[in-house]
Write an enzyme that holds these catalytic residues in place. Structure first.
Site, mmCIF file in Angstrom:
data_model
loop_
_atom_site.group_PDB
_atom_site.id
_atom_site.type_symbol
_atom_site.label_atom_id
_atom_site.label_comp_id
_atom_site.label_asym_id
_atom_site.label_seq_id
_atom_site.Cartn_x
_atom_site.Cartn_y
_atom_site.Cartn_z
ATOM 1 N N LEU A 125 0.843 -1.193 0.000
ATOM 2 C CA LEU A 125 0.000 0.000 0.000
ATOM 3 C C LEU A 125 0.882 1.249 0.000
ATOM 4 O O LEU A 125 0.704 2.158 -0.806
ATOM 5 C CB LEU A 125 -0.908 -0.008 1.251
ATOM 6 N N ASN A 129 6.296 8.519 -1.160
ATOM 7 C CA ASN A 129 5.758 9.827 -0.764
ATOM 8 C C ASN A 129 4.390 9.772 -0.113
ATOM 9 O O ASN A 129 3.810 10.817 0.214
ATOM 10 C CB ASN A 129 5.708 10.767 -1.981
ATOM 11 N N THR A 158 6.961 -5.459 3.500
ATOM 12 C CA THR A 158 7.419 -6.667 4.196
ATOM 13 C C THR A 158 7.373 -7.839 3.208
ATOM 14 O O THR A 158 6.334 -8.066 2.574
ATOM 15 C CB THR A 158 6.521 -6.912 5.435
ATOM 16 N N ARG A 268 20.059 -9.622 40.028
ATOM 17 C CA ARG A 268 21.093 -8.589 40.133
ATOM 18 C C ARG A 268 21.057 -7.929 41.517
ATOM 19 O O ARG A 268 20.005 -7.429 41.934
ATOM 20 C CB ARG A 268 20.848 -7.526 39.050
ATOM 21 N N GLN A 336 16.347 0.121 31.240
ATOM 22 C CA GLN A 336 16.737 0.848 32.458
ATOM 23 C C GLN A 336 17.006 -0.127 33.619
ATOM 24 O O GLN A 336 17.965 0.036 34.368
ATOM 25 C CB GLN A 336 15.612 1.832 32.823
ATOM 26 N N GLU A 363 1.514 -0.212 9.945
ATOM 27 C CA GLU A 363 0.039 -0.323 9.797
ATOM 28 C C GLU A 363 -0.670 0.889 10.403
ATOM 29 O O GLU A 363 -1.742 0.778 11.004
ATOM 30 C CB GLU A 363 -0.473 -1.641 10.370
HETATM 31 C C1 LIG Z 1 9.367 -2.353 9.111
HETATM 32 C C2 LIG Z 1 8.222 -1.792 8.318
HETATM 33 C C3 LIG Z 1 7.377 -2.669 7.645
HETATM 34 C C4 LIG Z 1 6.321 -2.178 6.874
HETATM 35 N N1 LIG Z 1 5.568 -3.043 6.128
HETATM 36 C C5 LIG Z 1 4.651 -2.553 5.260
HETATM 37 C C6 LIG Z 1 3.978 -3.430 4.347
HETATM 38 O O1 LIG Z 1 4.172 -4.654 4.366
HETATM 39 N N2 LIG Z 1 3.102 -2.872 3.470
HETATM 40 C C7 LIG Z 1 2.857 -1.532 3.395
HETATM 41 O O2 LIG Z 1 2.066 -1.117 2.576
HETATM 42 N N3 LIG Z 1 3.499 -0.676 4.253
HETATM 43 C C8 LIG Z 1 4.387 -1.147 5.168
HETATM 44 N N4 LIG Z 1 5.057 -0.286 6.010
HETATM 45 C C9 LIG Z 1 4.804 1.154 5.912
HETATM 46 C C10 LIG Z 1 4.120 1.743 7.121
HETATM 47 O O3 LIG Z 1 2.774 1.363 7.161
HETATM 48 C C11 LIG Z 1 4.320 3.271 7.051
HETATM 49 O O4 LIG Z 1 5.686 3.511 7.333
HETATM 50 C C12 LIG Z 1 3.436 4.034 7.993
HETATM 51 O O5 LIG Z 1 2.087 3.936 7.598
HETATM 52 C C13 LIG Z 1 3.829 5.523 8.086
HETATM 53 O O6 LIG Z 1 3.996 6.097 6.826
HETATM 54 P P1 LIG Z 1 5.335 6.940 6.504
HETATM 55 O O7 LIG Z 1 6.481 6.107 6.929
HETATM 56 O O8 LIG Z 1 5.280 7.393 5.114
HETATM 57 O O9 LIG Z 1 5.259 8.184 7.498
HETATM 58 P P2 LIG Z 1 4.523 9.574 7.201
HETATM 59 O O10 LIG Z 1 3.136 9.309 6.752
HETATM 60 O O11 LIG Z 1 5.391 10.421 6.359
HETATM 61 O O12 LIG Z 1 4.458 10.189 8.661
HETATM 62 C C14 LIG Z 1 5.526 10.923 9.268
HETATM 63 C C15 LIG Z 1 5.024 11.476 10.604
HETATM 64 O O13 LIG Z 1 3.926 12.390 10.366
HETATM 65 C C16 LIG Z 1 2.813 11.985 11.125
HETATM 66 N N5 LIG Z 1 1.570 12.292 10.412
HETATM 67 C C17 LIG Z 1 1.273 12.048 9.109
HETATM 68 N N6 LIG Z 1 0.019 12.446 8.833
HETATM 69 C C18 LIG Z 1 -0.481 12.981 9.972
HETATM 70 C C19 LIG Z 1 -1.732 13.558 10.346
HETATM 71 N N7 LIG Z 1 -2.735 13.661 9.472
HETATM 72 N N8 LIG Z 1 -1.898 13.979 11.626
HETATM 73 C C20 LIG Z 1 -0.898 13.857 12.533
HETATM 74 N N9 LIG Z 1 0.314 13.311 12.236
HETATM 75 C C21 LIG Z 1 0.516 12.873 10.991
HETATM 76 C C22 LIG Z 1 2.977 10.477 11.309
HETATM 77 O O14 LIG Z 1 2.225 10.004 12.397
HETATM 78 C C23 LIG Z 1 4.483 10.383 11.531
HETATM 79 O O15 LIG Z 1 4.779 10.696 12.865
HETATM 80 C C24 LIG Z 1 6.088 -0.771 6.819
HETATM 81 C C25 LIG Z 1 6.929 0.098 7.521
HETATM 82 C C26 LIG Z 1 7.986 -0.394 8.254
HETATM 83 C C27 LIG Z 1 8.903 0.579 8.951
#
Ligand SMILES: Cc1cc2nc3c(=O)[nH]c(=O)nc-3n(C[C@H](O)[C@H](O)[C@H](O)COP(=O)(O)OP(=O)(O)OC[C@H]3O[C@@H](n4cnc5c(N)ncnc54)[C@H](O)[C@@H]3O)c2cc1C
Length: 379
Positions: A125, A129, A158, A268, A336, A363
């Site tokens: 998904l 960007n 994943t 400990r 800690q 997720e």
């Molecule tokens: C190890 C790992 C495995 C994953 N596996 C999958 C997978 O199998 N399939 C898949 O599709 N995705 C996967 N993901 C993606 C994951 O779901 C996204 O990283 C996550 O949804 C956040 O998106 P982003 O990283 O683009 O962060 P961003 O959306 O850029 O967010 C950055 C920050 O802004 C905050 N933010 C964004 N919008 C808002 C809002 N409207 N209000 C307040 N705060 C906001 C967020 O909470 C976060 O703190 C995986 C990620 C990781 C790290």
């Protein structure tokens, strides 16, 4: 209300403890160090019925419900969060999407392979960007006769490289239209479909995370899940269930971190006493135990509601939000309690600490869970 494990849950927990002692614990720090995704472990989990926990037996699965599923993920994650994460992603996302929205032919074709781990599943998904704002995705599919031609990229997926099949949600309509996206099942080896960069991660290092790349990738219309325009709505429903699995993952990591810290606090000694005898430590343990209990109740409540076919949109977000934040707090306090040793790889505390952080992000971040919960309570 029943607060004790059922016979099935007890059987699953015992089985995973034995399995973990033999097949996970001896190697997990090696996998963590080298970021190796241990496919053979998942094949063995498939033999135990843990890669198709929710899949009905007629499609080769275990035919269990969400209570057993939560127990399985939590018990695995107590040992190694990476294995718990990959098992959860395989079951909830790729397999779960096909199970919920596949037609009979698609279920017959894919579920038996996924449920036995003959094939590993991925689910795409997120894009570089568009993470939280997934509905704004740019990967597009354009119809060409009986085929759809896909171009673009997904990231943080994943099992993006090791997965044999992926469910991918792509744009087929206008940006900003929640009915402008469609889900497709794409098999590894389909021309134009490849894995890109593998992420070098803070934690969950044995769970593989890579990009997916689509370059004029032609997918037959029979590979579409449901109808054109249903993909995003399907994905949100898949995530409602998936978030229960991340709550379970969080719970398991928190329980593992707590049990390690509890044992250490009694072994400990400082000032000629076990450190557990200091109120500064015993109160930490009290807070950790209480928060874990609350996270467990929220998680099993969501699981029970899901079993009963109720809408779990708010409850799964609450369970995921709370359990993941608890996991991070408990793992932090765990380090800690171990003091300087908690900062080394000689003890498990540091790994729980690194792995737990993913739970507040994957997720849907904690902020996005609050968005889901607030929308539900304000409507
Ligand atoms: C190890 C790992 C495995 C994953 N596996 C999958 C997978 O199998 N399939 C898949 O599709 N995705 C996967 N993901 C993606 C994951 O779901 C996204 O990283 C996550 O949804 C956040 O998106 P982003 O990283 O683009 O962060 P961003 O959306 O850029 O967010 C950055 C920050 O802004 C905050 N933010 C964004 N919008 C808002 C809002 N409207 N209000 C307040 N705060 C906001 C967020 O909470 C976060 O703190 C995986 C990620 C990781 C790290």
């Amino acid at each position: 209300m029943e607060f004790n494990y059922t016979e099935n849950q007890r059987m699953i927990a015992d089985m995973i403890r034995d399995f973990g002692a033999k097949h996970i614990k001896p190697k997990m720090m090696e996998w963590d160090e080298s970021q190796e995704f241990p496919v053979e472990v998942f094949k063995k989990l498939g033999e135990l019925g843990l890669m198709g926990v929710l899949v009905p037996t007629e499609y080769g699965g275990s035919g269990f419900g969400y209570l057993e599923y939560v127990t399985a993920i939590a018990e695995l994650s107590k040992i190694d969060g990476s294995i718990g994460l990959s098992m959860a992603a395989h079951n909830s996302l790729c397999t779960g999407h096909i199970l919920q929205f596949g037609n009979e032919a698609q279920k017959k074709q894919y579920l038996p392979k996924l449920a036995t781990a003959e094939w590993i599943g991925a689910w795409g998904l997120t894009e570089p960007n568009t993470g939280s704002d997934a509905g704004n995705m740019r990967t597009v599919a354009v119809q060409d006769g009986d085929y759809w031609v896909i171009n673009g990229a997904k990231n943080f997926i994943t099992h993006g490289k090791s997965g044999n099949v992926a469910v991918v949600i792509v744009r087929t309509g206008q940006v900003g239209d929640s009915h402008g996206m469609t889900a497709f099942i794409i098999e590894k080896g389909t021309p134009g479909f490849s894995a890109g960069r593998k992420e070098d991660k803070l934690g969950m290092r044995a769970s593989e995370t890579t990009e997916l790349i689509f370059e004029d990738c032609r997918v037959h219309k029979d590979q579409m899940l449901g109808k054109v325009g249903e993909g995003f709505i399907q994905a949100m429903k898949v995530l409602d269930g998936g978030r229960i699995s991340i709550a379970a993952l969080s719970l398991g990591i928190a329980q593992g971190a707590f049990e390690a810290a509890l044992a250490y606090s009694q072994e400990r000694s400082q000032f000629n006493k076990p450190i557990s005898s200091f109120q500064g430590i015993s109160f930490k343990l009290a807070d950790m135990a209480t928060e874990i209990e609350a996270a467990s109740l929220l998680t099993y409540q969501a699981a029970d509601m899901k079993n009963r076919g109720l809408n779990v949109n708010k409850e799964s977000a609450m369970a995921k939000l709370y359990a993941s934040e608890v996991s991070v707090r408990v793992a932090n306090e765990g380090v800690q309690i171990f003091g300087g040793y908690g900062f080394t790889k000689d003890y498990p505390a540091e790994k729980y600490y690194r792995d737990a952080k993913l739970c507040t992000i994957g997720e849907g971040t904690s902020e996005i869970q609050k968005l889901v919960i607030s929308r539900a309570i304000l409507k």
